[in-house]
Design an enzyme around this catalytic site. Structure first.
Site, PDB file in Angstrom:
ATOM      1  N   CYS A  78       1.512   9.872  20.050  1.00 13.97           N
ATOM      2  CA  CYS A  78       0.433  10.825  20.342  1.00 13.97           C
ATOM      3  C   CYS A  78      -0.922  10.138  20.224  1.00 13.97           C
ATOM      4  O   CYS A  78      -1.219   9.505  19.211  1.00 13.97           O
ATOM      5  CB  CYS A  78       0.532  11.987  19.356  1.00 13.97           C
ATOM      6  SG  CYS A  78      -0.893  13.081  19.351  1.00 13.97           S
ATOM      7  N   GLU A  79      -1.735  10.290  21.242  1.00 15.55           N
ATOM      8  CA  GLU A  79      -3.050   9.643  21.225  1.00 15.55           C
ATOM      9  C   GLU A  79      -4.028  10.332  20.285  1.00 15.55           C
ATOM     10  O   GLU A  79      -5.043   9.757  19.918  1.00 15.55           O
ATOM     11  CB  GLU A  79      -3.634   9.544  22.626  1.00 15.55           C
ATOM     12  CG  GLU A  79      -4.043  10.839  23.259  1.00 15.55           C
ATOM     13  CD  GLU A  79      -4.578  10.661  24.673  1.00 15.55           C
ATOM     14  OE1 GLU A  79      -5.544  11.344  25.015  1.00 15.55           O
ATOM     15  OE2 GLU A  79      -4.015   9.848  25.431  1.00 15.55           O
ATOM     16  N   HIS A  80      -3.737  11.545  19.861  1.00 18.20           N
ATOM     17  CA  HIS A  80      -4.637  12.248  18.944  1.00 18.20           C
ATOM     18  C   HIS A  80      -4.457  11.835  17.490  1.00 18.20           C
ATOM     19  O   HIS A  80      -5.422  11.788  16.733  1.00 18.20           O
ATOM     20  CB  HIS A  80      -4.455  13.765  19.058  1.00 18.20           C
ATOM     21  CG  HIS A  80      -4.951  14.324  20.343  1.00 18.20           C
ATOM     22  ND1 HIS A  80      -4.552  15.557  20.818  1.00 18.20           N
ATOM     23  CD2 HIS A  80      -5.804  13.829  21.268  1.00 18.20           C
ATOM     24  CE1 HIS A  80      -5.150  15.794  21.978  1.00 18.20           C
ATOM     25  NE2 HIS A  80      -5.912  14.762  22.272  1.00 18.20           N
ATOM     26  N   HIS A  81      -3.203  11.587  17.085  1.00 20.01           N
ATOM     27  CA  HIS A  81      -2.929  11.300  15.671  1.00 20.01           C
ATOM     28  C   HIS A  81      -2.206   9.972  15.441  1.00 20.01           C
ATOM     29  O   HIS A  81      -1.925   9.608  14.308  1.00 20.01           O
ATOM     30  CB  HIS A  81      -2.104  12.435  15.056  1.00 20.01           C
ATOM     31  CG  HIS A  81      -2.799  13.754  15.113  1.00 20.01           C
ATOM     32  ND1 HIS A  81      -2.527  14.690  16.080  1.00 20.01           N
ATOM     33  CD2 HIS A  81      -3.803  14.266  14.356  1.00 20.01           C
ATOM     34  CE1 HIS A  81      -3.303  15.743  15.908  1.00 20.01           C
ATOM     35  NE2 HIS A  81      -4.090  15.511  14.879  1.00 20.01           N
ATOM     36  N   GLN A 119       1.847  14.669  25.854  1.00 13.94           N
ATOM     37  CA  GLN A 119       3.019  15.136  26.606  1.00 13.94           C
ATOM     38  C   GLN A 119       2.602  15.744  27.940  1.00 13.94           C
ATOM     39  O   GLN A 119       3.251  15.513  28.961  1.00 13.94           O
ATOM     40  CB  GLN A 119       3.810  16.139  25.772  1.00 13.94           C
ATOM     41  CG  GLN A 119       5.050  16.645  26.475  1.00 13.94           C
ATOM     42  CD  GLN A 119       5.909  17.513  25.583  1.00 13.94           C
ATOM     43  OE1 GLN A 119       5.892  17.385  24.365  1.00 13.94           O
ATOM     44  NE2 GLN A 119       6.668  18.403  26.191  1.00 13.94           N
ATOM     45  N   HIS A 147       7.122  16.694  18.061  1.00  9.88           N
ATOM     46  CA  HIS A 147       5.913  15.948  17.735  1.00  9.88           C
ATOM     47  C   HIS A 147       5.759  15.836  16.223  1.00  9.88           C
ATOM     48  O   HIS A 147       5.698  16.849  15.525  1.00  9.88           O
ATOM     49  CB  HIS A 147       4.688  16.671  18.313  1.00  9.88           C
ATOM     50  CG  HIS A 147       4.636  16.643  19.801  1.00  9.88           C
ATOM     51  ND1 HIS A 147       3.719  15.893  20.487  1.00  9.88           N
ATOM     52  CD2 HIS A 147       5.391  17.269  20.742  1.00  9.88           C
ATOM     53  CE1 HIS A 147       3.906  16.045  21.786  1.00  9.88           C
ATOM     54  NE2 HIS A 147       4.916  16.883  21.968  1.00  9.88           N
ATOM     55  N   CYS A 149       3.163  14.937  14.677  1.00 15.87           N
ATOM     56  CA  CYS A 149       1.862  15.445  14.241  1.00 15.87           C
ATOM     57  C   CYS A 149       1.946  16.938  13.892  1.00 15.87           C
ATOM     58  O   CYS A 149       1.158  17.430  13.079  1.00 15.87           O
ATOM     59  CB  CYS A 149       0.778  15.175  15.275  1.00 15.87           C
ATOM     60  SG  CYS A 149       1.096  15.840  16.906  1.00 15.87           S
TER      61      CYS A 149
END
Length: 185
Positions: A78-81, A119, A147, A149
């Site tokens: 995941c690019e956010h976390h 995703q 996920h 995250c």
């Protein structure tokens, strides 16, 4: 792939120090090197040549035939976390003069998932890639993923599954999409 392993090692060491760990303790001595080596696998989607992924064949089959590959396992980050998410991808397409070799759809999914990703974006990237390579009459991609995250932090919904789908072309017609849904189940 041109990952700067030295920078990765330095960053991991700094991270360990930042969370209060001692990067010189026995269990962590090799961790920065292991993480740097791991990045080659996890993020190979940044460096792998697209030319090695796709092989197409001419197709003279019946019009509106649906080709399905389902339950293709994938792993991404995941690019956010910067935490993993993983699950299964299913792809259906209606050929238009060209088809993929059977191993190519899983290769496409693997290639596109091996980078920092969302995703929702991965779903669209797979559709776009297939459309660019073989110009099918329609593409339908579904992804079901867990996920970390969501499971490990925040809400900690350990059993939550995220599902995404995107369809184009002839799959915009309800009857054809319903037939594909039955094949994808």
């Amino acid at each position: 792939m041109n990952i700067d392993k030295e920078k990765v090692e330095k960053s991991v060491k700094m991270f360990l120090e930042a969370i209060g760990e001692d990067p010189n303790r026995e269990g962590l001595l090799e961790t920065p090197k292991r993480v740097a080596k791991m990045t080659d696998e996890l993020f190979r989607g940044y460096g792998e040549a697209e030319d090695n992924i796709v092989k197409t064949f001419n197709f003279n089959g019946k019009e509106n035939q649906i080709i399905v590959e389902k339950d293709i396992p994938f792993y991404s980050v995941c690019e956010h976390h910067i935490l993993p998410f993983f699950g299964k991808i299913s792809v259906a397409y209606i050929p238009n003069k060209k088809i993929f070799g059977l191993s190519k759809i899983p290769r496409i999914c693997d290639y596109l998932s091996r980078k920092l990703q969302l995703q929702e974006n991965l779903t669209k990237e797979i559709v776009d890639y297939i459309e660019k390579e073989i110009s099918p009459k329609g593409v339908y991609v579904t992804i079901s993923a867990k996920h970390m995250c969501i499971a490990m932090r925040g809400i900690q919904a350990r059993e939550a599954i995220t599902k995404t789908s995107l369809h184009t072309g002839l799959f915009d017609k309800y009857e054809i999409r319903k037939e594909a849904d039955n094949l994808l189940k």
